[in-house]
Design a protein around this motif. Sequence first.
Motif, mmCIF file in Angstrom:
data_model
loop_
_atom_site.group_PDB
_atom_site.id
_atom_site.type_symbol
_atom_site.label_atom_id
_atom_site.label_comp_id
_atom_site.label_asym_id
_atom_site.label_seq_id
_atom_site.Cartn_x
_atom_site.Cartn_y
_atom_site.Cartn_z
ATOM 1 N N LYS A 24 0.643 -1.231 0.243
ATOM 2 C CA LYS A 24 0.104 0.584 -0.240
ATOM 3 C C LYS A 24 0.665 1.140 0.006
ATOM 4 O O LYS A 24 0.609 2.646 -0.508
ATOM 5 N N LEU A 25 2.179 0.992 1.169
ATOM 6 C CA LEU A 25 2.374 2.456 0.787
ATOM 7 C C LEU A 25 3.634 2.200 -0.091
ATOM 8 O O LEU A 25 3.567 3.631 -0.779
ATOM 9 N N VAL A 26 3.992 1.215 -1.263
ATOM 10 C CA VAL A 26 4.335 1.115 -2.618
ATOM 11 C C VAL A 26 3.516 2.404 -3.349
ATOM 12 O O VAL A 26 3.716 3.536 -4.376
ATOM 13 N N ASP A 27 2.272 1.910 -3.404
ATOM 14 C CA ASP A 27 1.586 2.077 -4.220
ATOM 15 C C ASP A 27 1.246 4.004 -3.698
ATOM 16 O O ASP A 27 0.925 4.963 -5.049
ATOM 17 N N ILE A 28 1.278 4.606 -2.992
ATOM 18 C CA ILE A 28 1.176 5.536 -2.424
ATOM 19 C C ILE A 28 2.349 6.860 -3.254
ATOM 20 O O ILE A 28 2.860 7.891 -3.238
ATOM 21 N N MET A 29 3.622 5.560 -2.233
ATOM 22 C CA MET A 29 5.217 6.573 -3.157
ATOM 23 C C MET A 29 4.953 6.570 -4.208
ATOM 24 O O MET A 29 5.552 7.790 -5.091
ATOM 25 N N SER A 62 14.977 -2.182 7.107
ATOM 26 C CA SER A 62 14.396 -3.423 6.794
ATOM 27 C C SER A 62 13.621 -2.866 5.809
ATOM 28 O O SER A 62 13.358 -3.412 4.862
ATOM 29 N N VAL A 63 12.502 -1.628 6.069
ATOM 30 C CA VAL A 63 11.100 -1.340 5.323
ATOM 31 C C VAL A 63 11.624 -0.664 4.617
ATOM 32 O O VAL A 63 11.683 -0.772 3.091
ATOM 33 N N VAL A 64 12.298 0.302 4.582
ATOM 34 C CA VAL A 64 12.807 0.983 3.483
ATOM 35 C C VAL A 64 13.961 0.383 2.289
ATOM 36 O O VAL A 64 13.933 0.563 1.038
ATOM 37 N N GLU A 65 14.474 -0.829 2.550
ATOM 38 C CA GLU A 65 15.513 -2.215 1.875
ATOM 39 C C GLU A 65 14.232 -2.334 1.025
ATOM 40 O O GLU A 65 14.464 -3.056 -0.236
ATOM 41 N N TYR A 66 13.013 -2.623 2.017
ATOM 42 C CA TYR A 66 11.987 -3.724 0.751
ATOM 43 C C TYR A 66 11.372 -2.423 -0.443
ATOM 44 O O TYR A 66 10.925 -2.727 -1.054
ATOM 45 N N LEU A 67 11.041 -1.236 0.130
ATOM 46 C CA LEU A 67 10.913 0.068 -1.101
ATOM 47 C C LEU A 67 11.350 0.534 -1.641
ATOM 48 O O LEU A 67 10.892 -0.129 -2.623
ATOM 49 N N ASP A 69 13.771 -2.132 -3.137
ATOM 50 C CA ASP A 69 13.411 -2.962 -3.900
ATOM 51 C C ASP A 69 12.906 -2.855 -4.567
ATOM 52 O O ASP A 69 12.179 -3.478 -5.432
ATOM 53 N N ARG A 70 11.335 -2.077 -4.518
ATOM 54 C CA ARG A 70 10.164 -1.453 -5.464
ATOM 55 C C ARG A 70 10.039 -0.758 -6.204
ATOM 56 O O ARG A 70 9.464 0.109 -6.491
ATOM 57 N N ASN A 71 11.642 -0.771 -6.399
ATOM 58 C CA ASN A 71 11.817 1.206 -6.820
ATOM 59 C C ASN A 71 10.962 2.230 -6.665
ATOM 60 O O ASN A 71 11.438 3.187 -7.157
ATOM 61 N N VAL A 72 10.670 2.500 -4.570
ATOM 62 C CA VAL A 72 10.930 3.615 -4.796
ATOM 63 C C VAL A 72 12.298 4.458 -4.816
ATOM 64 O O VAL A 72 13.186 3.650 -3.532
ATOM 65 N N ARG A 76 14.508 9.475 -1.396
ATOM 66 C CA ARG A 76 13.041 9.701 -0.197
ATOM 67 C C ARG A 76 12.514 8.942 0.824
ATOM 68 O O ARG A 76 11.499 9.425 1.251
ATOM 69 N N LEU A 77 13.542 8.633 1.251
ATOM 70 C CA LEU A 77 12.715 7.751 2.357
ATOM 71 C C LEU A 77 14.617 8.305 3.583
ATOM 72 O O LEU A 77 15.552 7.874 2.915
ATOM 73 N N LYS A 78 14.300 8.469 4.468
ATOM 74 C CA LYS A 78 14.956 8.207 5.669
ATOM 75 C C LYS A 78 14.542 7.561 6.756
ATOM 76 O O LYS A 78 13.006 6.844 6.890
#
Length: 110
Positions: A24-29, A62-67, A69-72, A76-78
């Motif tokens: 869901k967060l990937v979609d938002i981003m 781990s959450v950052v790495e997941y995002l 890995d899905r092209n975020v 844009r992430l801290k």
Amino acid sequence: TLDNIEFEFDKAVLLPRSKMELSKLVDIMTDYPHLGIMIGGHTDNIGSDEYNLKLSKERAKSVVEYLVDRNVEPERLKYEGYGSSKPIASNSTDTGRAINRRVTFTVIRN
């Protein structure tokens, strides 16, 4: 609000149901390409402050790495780990400790 961001016990490995929620967060981003977020990792108070700080930071990472890995885009992430320093429930019960073991998302740029 994203719920069910959970990890293997005492590790920074995302559980499969967490990945479904993070999609869901990937979609938002993706929908908001200028959005930047701070990912905060939190723990309960079981264990030393040093250990909890390290674990919370690893979980947020781990959450950052997941995002990523899905092209975020990583810029844009801290992320930050807060250990047990910011409880939102009592650490005197199992339920309260479970609530305190969480990942938070804060918009830092829109």
